[in-house]
Design a protein around this motif. Structure first.
Motif, PDB file in Angstrom:
ATOM      1  N   GLN A  82      48.091 -61.269 -30.701  1.00 18.18           N
ATOM      2  CA  GLN A  82      47.685 -60.095 -31.479  1.00 18.18           C
ATOM      3  C   GLN A  82      46.380 -60.372 -32.214  1.00 18.18           C
ATOM      4  OE1 GLN A  82      48.886 -56.930 -32.019  1.00 18.18           O
ATOM      5  NE2 GLN A  82      47.134 -56.617 -33.355  1.00 18.18           N
ATOM      6  N   SER A  91      45.208 -54.159 -37.081  1.00 18.08           N
ATOM      7  CA  SER A  91      45.136 -54.689 -35.727  1.00 18.08           C
ATOM      8  C   SER A  91      43.792 -54.306 -35.110  1.00 18.08           C
ATOM      9  CB  SER A  91      46.287 -54.156 -34.878  1.00 18.08           C
ATOM     10  OG  SER A  91      46.214 -52.748 -34.773  1.00 18.08           O
ATOM     11  N   MET A  94      41.230 -53.785 -29.123  1.00 15.02           N
ATOM     12  CA  MET A  94      41.576 -52.961 -27.978  1.00 15.02           C
ATOM     13  C   MET A  94      40.494 -51.888 -27.838  1.00 15.02           C
ATOM     14  SD  MET A  94      45.172 -51.050 -27.090  1.00 15.02           S
ATOM     15  CE  MET A  94      45.966 -52.615 -26.715  1.00 15.02           C
ATOM     16  N   ASP A  99      43.277 -47.850 -26.208  1.00 14.24           N
ATOM     17  CA  ASP A  99      44.022 -47.380 -27.373  1.00 14.24           C
ATOM     18  C   ASP A  99      44.504 -45.953 -27.174  1.00 14.24           C
ATOM     19  OD1 ASP A  99      44.987 -47.565 -30.135  1.00 14.24           O
ATOM     20  OD2 ASP A  99      43.358 -46.186 -30.607  1.00 14.24           O
ATOM     21  N   ASN A 102      47.369 -45.872 -24.864  1.00 16.43           N
ATOM     22  CA  ASN A 102      48.546 -46.484 -25.485  1.00 16.43           C
ATOM     23  C   ASN A 102      49.113 -45.641 -26.610  1.00 16.43           C
ATOM     24  OD1 ASN A 102      48.134 -48.585 -23.760  1.00 16.43           O
ATOM     25  ND2 ASN A 102      47.757 -50.141 -25.314  1.00 16.43           N
ATOM     26  N   GLN A 106      49.125 -50.634 -31.060  1.00 16.07           N
ATOM     27  CA  GLN A 106      48.281 -51.813 -30.879  1.00 16.07           C
ATOM     28  C   GLN A 106      49.065 -53.076 -31.212  1.00 16.07           C
ATOM     29  OE1 GLN A 106      44.367 -51.886 -32.425  1.00 16.07           O
ATOM     30  NE2 GLN A 106      43.796 -49.923 -31.573  1.00 16.07           N
ATOM     31  N   THR A 109      47.247 -57.047 -28.779  1.00 19.57           N
ATOM     32  CA  THR A 109      46.055 -56.375 -28.274  1.00 19.57           C
ATOM     33  C   THR A 109      45.123 -57.291 -27.495  1.00 19.57           C
ATOM     34  OG1 THR A 109      45.032 -56.800 -30.420  1.00 19.57           O
ATOM     35  CG2 THR A 109      46.035 -54.631 -30.080  1.00 19.57           C
TER      36      THR A 109
END
Length: 393
Positions: A82, A91, A94, A99, A102, A106, A109
């Motif tokens: 991560q 976070s 990404m 993102d 998704n 996250q 990532t």
């Protein structure tokens, strides 16, 4: 009877004590990470900036990795990693496209994969680094955040870059090392793995195809003593659902290649690279060239780093109103306090060659507010001083 009981208890204790040892020999799990923060002061794209930022040398992260011996030299391996911004705890790492697909989630990532490893190399499945992420050996700034290659490759929307565009979802990857030669290959299904949208049309009237965001990459590297050489190729498919109508001009694959090398002369290490991107962002005729060269000079327990780079972005309708040749240089000093802790300081400058804010928006460098500037106005230089520390655990 008491002697028998004592022997049984001793045997049980010995068995319990030996169980962790057996587990340790057949499998292992490691917690690892990086904590990296720096103070910055200066101008970013002409606007004043100051404060704490993340990842000057290495992006902050926390991860788990492990392996289990399966016999005959074969191992099961996994990584869950991560990324986070140490300045605010959020976070990170990404890409915007990943993102969005998704749904804003996250977790892990940076990397998330499972695979098999043996004398043949390693084969893994999951979110993984593309070969173009690992170019630090050919960069005097070691692919750190202030690296001219890092800044300019992001500006040019290249995926051979030590940044999020070189982390690919839904990928199968191979890595093998054979003495001084290593080979890496990857194929990513991108973010669309189903043909469920086959009857849908994109804004430009093309049928949505399940493989219209696939990616693939290949790298061959030679590492022998002071000499390191690497060649990398990436292909990024664009069409249908991930290219807007104004960018769809006939070619739907971004093609990139990279050649880098470094040589350690003892008193200094010289490093450099050259790369090209063709039909970048899926836009036919949008070509990007980038080169950089630099030197690392050892000074006691530290190093002085200098790198200069320049890109050439070709004019193309609806992306760039004119050819631009942005350039950047960085001078920095790194000091090893220990094997795991490094301090650093330096200065970075980026000259955007009169890039307009409208063009910067088309390149994804700003939002539609243009950071409060006029769209036809010129982007001013970045002048950034930084000092920070990176700790690995």
């Amino acid at each position: 009877m008491k002697k028998v009981q004592k022997k049984l208890i001793a045997l049980a204790v010995a068995s319990l004590a030996s169980a962790p040892l057996w587990a340790q020999q057949s499998s292992s799990i490691q917690l690892y990470g990086v904590a990296d923060a720096f103070l910055k002061y200066g101008q970013w794209m002409g606007d004043d900036t100051s404060g704490v930022d993340d990842g000057g040398l290495n992006g902050s992260r926390v991860g788990f990795r492990g392996e289990e011996a399966l016999g005959s030299g074969l191992k099961a391996v996994f990584v869950l990693e991560q990324g986070f911004n140490i300045d605010n705890g959020k976070s990170c790492c990404m890409s915007g496209a990943d993102d969005a697909y998704n749904g804003g989630s996250q977790t892990f990532t940076r990397q998330a994969y499972v695979g098999l490893k043996g004398s043949f190399g390693q084969v893994a499945l999951g979110r993984q680094y593309a070969p173009g992420y690992f170019i630090y050996a050919y960069d005097a700034l070691l692919s750190a955040t202030p690296s001219p290659q890092s800044w300019l490759s992001l500006l040019g929307n290249l995926t051979i870059t030590p940044n999020s565009p070189a982390r690919w979802n839904n990928a199968v990857a191979y890595d093998g090392v054979f003495q001084s030669v290593s080979l890496s290959a990857i194929y990513s299904a991108g973010n669309r793995e189903s043909d469920s949208g086959k009857n849908l049309l994109s804004p430009n009237g093309k049928r949505v195809d399940y493989d219209d965001d696939d990616k693939y990459g290949l790298a061959l590297r030679y590492d022998n003593g002071p000499l390191k050489v690497g060649a990398i190729y990436h292909g990024i498919k664009y069409s249908g659902q991930n290219v807007s109508d104004k960018y769809a001009k006939g070619d739907d694959t971004q093609k990139e290649w990279f050649l880098g090398a470094s040589y350690n002369f003892g008193m200094a290490t010289l490093a450099g690279s050259y790369q090209q991107g063709r039909d970048v962002m899926g836009v036919n005729g949008f070509d990007v060239d980038l080169w950089q060269v630099g030197v690392i000079v050892p000074v006691g327990v530290g190093n002085i780093h200098f790198s200069y780079g320049q890109a050439d972005l070709d004019k193309v309708d609806n992306v760039l109103s004119r050819d631009v040749k942005p350039k950047s240089f960085t001078v920095a000093y790194t000091h090893a306090f220990s094997k795991r802790t490094t301090g650093y300081l330096g200065y970075n400058k980026i000259d955007y060659d009169d890039l307009t804010w409208n063009d910067a928006f088309n390149l994804g460098q700003t939002d539609s507010s243009f950071n409060g500037h006029s769209g036809t106005g010129k982007v001013d230089d970045t002048d950034l001083f930084f000092v920070g520390m990176s700790h690995s655990f």
